[in-house]
Design an enzyme around this catalytic site. Sequence first.
Site, PDB file in Angstrom:
ATOM      1  N   ASP A   8       0.811  -1.224   0.000  1.00  0.00           N
ATOM      2  CA  ASP A   8       0.000   0.000   0.000  1.00  0.00           C
ATOM      3  C   ASP A   8       0.846   1.277   0.000  1.00  0.00           C
ATOM      4  OD1 ASP A   8      -2.984  -0.980   0.380  1.00  0.00           O
ATOM      5  OD2 ASP A   8      -1.709  -2.245   1.629  1.00  0.00           O
ATOM      6  N   HIS A  10       0.835   3.317  -2.509  1.00  0.00           N
ATOM      7  CA  HIS A  10      -0.058   4.292  -3.153  1.00  0.00           C
ATOM      8  C   HIS A  10       0.687   5.428  -3.861  1.00  0.00           C
ATOM      9  CE1 HIS A  10      -4.033   2.758  -1.936  1.00  0.00           C
ATOM     10  NE2 HIS A  10      -3.340   2.190  -0.960  1.00  0.00           N
ATOM     11  N   ASP A  49      -1.430  -2.444  -4.280  1.00  0.00           N
ATOM     12  CA  ASP A  49      -1.636  -1.005  -4.168  1.00  0.00           C
ATOM     13  C   ASP A  49      -0.302  -0.258  -4.124  1.00  0.00           C
ATOM     14  OD1 ASP A  49      -4.338  -1.396  -4.235  1.00  0.00           O
ATOM     15  OD2 ASP A  49      -4.761  -0.658  -2.213  1.00  0.00           O
ATOM     16  N   HIS A  85      -6.514  -1.039  -6.094  1.00  0.00           N
ATOM     17  CA  HIS A  85      -6.244   0.286  -6.653  1.00  0.00           C
ATOM     18  C   HIS A  85      -5.492   0.223  -7.978  1.00  0.00           C
ATOM     19  CE1 HIS A  85      -7.425   3.427  -3.719  1.00  0.00           C
ATOM     20  NE2 HIS A  85      -7.523   2.373  -2.929  1.00  0.00           N
ATOM     21  N   HIS A 159      -3.512  -9.575  -1.197  1.00  0.00           N
ATOM     22  CA  HIS A 159      -4.060  -8.237  -0.951  1.00  0.00           C
ATOM     23  C   HIS A 159      -5.544  -8.411  -0.660  1.00  0.00           C
ATOM     24  CE1 HIS A 159      -3.669  -3.814  -1.385  1.00  0.00           C
ATOM     25  NE2 HIS A 159      -4.962  -3.892  -1.616  1.00  0.00           N
ATOM     26  N   HIS A 188      -3.517  -4.359   1.958  1.00  0.00           N
ATOM     27  CA  HIS A 188      -4.934  -3.970   1.912  1.00  0.00           C
ATOM     28  C   HIS A 188      -5.309  -3.169   3.161  1.00  0.00           C
ATOM     29  CE1 HIS A 188      -8.807  -3.691   0.225  1.00  0.00           C
ATOM     30  NE2 HIS A 188      -9.419  -4.605   0.925  1.00  0.00           N
ATOM     31  N   HIS A 190      -4.568  -0.700   5.987  1.00  0.00           N
ATOM     32  CA  HIS A 190      -3.541   0.334   6.045  1.00  0.00           C
ATOM     33  C   HIS A 190      -2.905   0.473   7.423  1.00  0.00           C
ATOM     34  CE1 HIS A 190      -4.562   2.580   2.046  1.00  0.00           C
ATOM     35  NE2 HIS A 190      -4.356   1.292   1.893  1.00  0.00           N
TER      36      HIS A 190
HETATM   37 MN   LIG Z   1      -4.522   0.267  -0.166  1.00  0.00          MN
END
Ligand SMILES: [Mn+2]
Length: 439
Positions: A8, A10, A49, A85, A159, A188, A190
């Site tokens: 994650d 991102h 992600d 994502h 995930h 997944h 956070h």
């Molecule tokens: Mn995420």
Amino acid sequence: MLIAHLADTHLGKKQYHLEWREQDFYDAFTYAIEQAISEHVDAIIISGDMFDTYKPPNRAIKIARDTLKRAADKGIKIYSILGEHDTPKTRDYPPQVLVPEIRLLGINDYMDIIEKDGAKYTIAGIIHHPPTQRGLANLKKKIKQIAVDAEGKTLLMLHQTIINFFKLERGLEIHEIPENISYVAMGHLHWRKLYRRSNGQLIAYPGSLEITSVDDIDDWKKNGKGFYIVDLSGDRPEADKIDVPVTPQEKIVLEYPKHRIMLAKIMPELRKHAESGKLIIHVILHLPRKLEASPETEIRQIISRELGGIEKLHITWTRRYIGEEDEKAIEEQLEEQDPKEIEKSVISIILADNKEPDKEHLELAETIVALKDMLANDDLINAQHLVEEIARHEYWLRKIRLPQATIITVTKTITSTRTSRPREASRKPMRLDEFLRGG
Ligand SMILES: [Mn+2]
């Protein structure tokens, strides 16, 4: 065998539409990869992600390439899977194909077997599966197959939600993860979570690298943000937390008209955070319903003055209107409850026609809540799966099958200036089929 486990990250997320927030996510990623290189890891894995969307800014791709190339040049292998994502929402390639250093697992290619000091290790991964019945059934089948094919000590990237830890949506249960997998490298959720099963297996969520929403703040304060360095060499896997500095975020509640005093009390904490030169503050303002003034301007002025004109300051505002004392008490009670559970129980009661909902009603309500979340996240592909699942539910068949010749009463209000005599037909009870035909 040392592995840096991230998830994650991102990349490309531009929180609150701020340029410098986009940069924060790149900085956290670069910092983490540099740390992993200096720890002499054999592999870096990113459990989904990695990018905030499947069409990230070119800048995000460039930074991922440059940073990961430095790791690859040191002989470090890099693996990743897709989260919800960065999964393409159209027939397209995921952004990872533009980063040649990454070996993307979980689409056609599920695992890699590597040797180190005469021992074999399996690095496996499966991309995010939608939390529908069909999606989860497929996922479980793939996990079982990997457990069969794996050689030596095994690390599996997923995930997904593990419902023993959090109930964001439907997901896996711990007992559904085969015991011969040593380290379950999750993404997944956070928040950081490290759980050791009695058989020695480690299930680990490193959490997001940066603070992605207000909901992350409490966990960041408690557990920090960052990743894990995993040692797979011993009998049992061991994971060490590595922290990554992030832009501080603070959540404050100010009650009008005591807001000045409350703000003064919290100021030392804000000043401490502001030393990093960056700060995001989430102000929850409790106001009486009929207040004409906007105390926001004044609060903003006090904060920026007290923090010495800090350059990178962002404030978000939430207004809560408080009328009477008991209104406040109700709000506090509601805050303690999980909003998803409230939604679910309201929907299940509606489905049960205001009677006690049974298992079927609760199950369908849960799916409807999940659909709402997916639509809110623009996750149209997964939403489509759920719509189909909802539409196929037996509940509707039972609901629609009405007893024959049901009589319903339809009364029309006739407004006429010429005559006050109501027409005969409008008062006669109408059969349902007549009504539907427009009779
Ligand atoms: Mn995420």
